[in-house]
Design a protein around this motif. Structure first.
Motif, PDB file in Angstrom:
ATOM      1  N   MET A 127      51.620  43.647  36.523  1.00 27.88           N
ATOM      2  CA  MET A 127      51.961  44.767  37.380  1.00 27.88           C
ATOM      3  C   MET A 127      50.783  45.170  38.266  1.00 27.88           C
ATOM      4  N   LEU A 128      49.559  45.059  37.758  1.00 24.30           N
ATOM      5  CA  LEU A 128      48.401  45.428  38.555  1.00 24.30           C
ATOM      6  C   LEU A 128      47.998  44.293  39.483  1.00 24.30           C
ATOM      7  N   PRO A 129      47.507  44.642  40.676  1.00 22.37           N
ATOM      8  CA  PRO A 129      47.022  43.601  41.586  1.00 22.37           C
ATOM      9  C   PRO A 129      45.863  42.826  40.962  1.00 22.37           C
ATOM     10  N   LYS A 130      45.790  41.538  41.222  1.00 25.45           N
ATOM     11  CA  LYS A 130      44.717  40.691  40.703  1.00 25.45           C
ATOM     12  C   LYS A 130      43.460  40.793  41.564  1.00 25.45           C
ATOM     13  N   ASP A 131      43.647  40.930  42.867  1.00 22.19           N
ATOM     14  CA  ASP A 131      42.525  41.034  43.791  1.00 22.19           C
ATOM     15  C   ASP A 131      41.791  42.363  43.568  1.00 22.19           C
ATOM     16  N   PRO A 132      40.465  42.336  43.365  1.00 24.73           N
ATOM     17  CA  PRO A 132      39.724  43.568  43.076  1.00 24.73           C
ATOM     18  C   PRO A 132      39.864  44.656  44.149  1.00 24.73           C
ATOM     19  N   ALA A 133      39.858  44.285  45.422  1.00 23.44           N
ATOM     20  CA  ALA A 133      39.994  45.284  46.484  1.00 23.44           C
ATOM     21  C   ALA A 133      41.377  45.938  46.459  1.00 23.44           C
ATOM     22  N   MET A 134      42.401  45.135  46.226  1.00 24.07           N
ATOM     23  CA  MET A 134      43.760  45.681  46.120  1.00 24.07           C
ATOM     24  C   MET A 134      43.896  46.551  44.860  1.00 24.07           C
TER      25      MET A 134
END
Length: 57
Positions: free
Chosen positions: A1-8
């Motif tokens: 559910m959480l974005p994988k990309d750190p900025a996202m």
């Protein structure tokens, strides 16, 4: 559910904290995610949780 990309992930978590959750612990409980995992992922890009501001800075 959480974005994988750190900025996202940063954007997603800070928006949720701002609009829906009073602190990181409640967000993690409600979304059933590990607080440490989020903190470590965001630390990789130089962000840490500021409890007083209730956001990653």
């Amino acid at each position: 559910m959480l974005p994988k990309d750190p900025a996202m992930l940063l954007s997603f978590v800070n928006m949720k904290l701002r609009d829906f959750y009073g602190n990181l612990e409640v967000l993690c409980d409600e979304l059933d995610v590990n607080r440490q995992d989020i903190a470590e992922k965001l630390a990789e890009i130089g962000y840490h949780y500021d409890k007083e501001r209730n956001q990653f800075v």
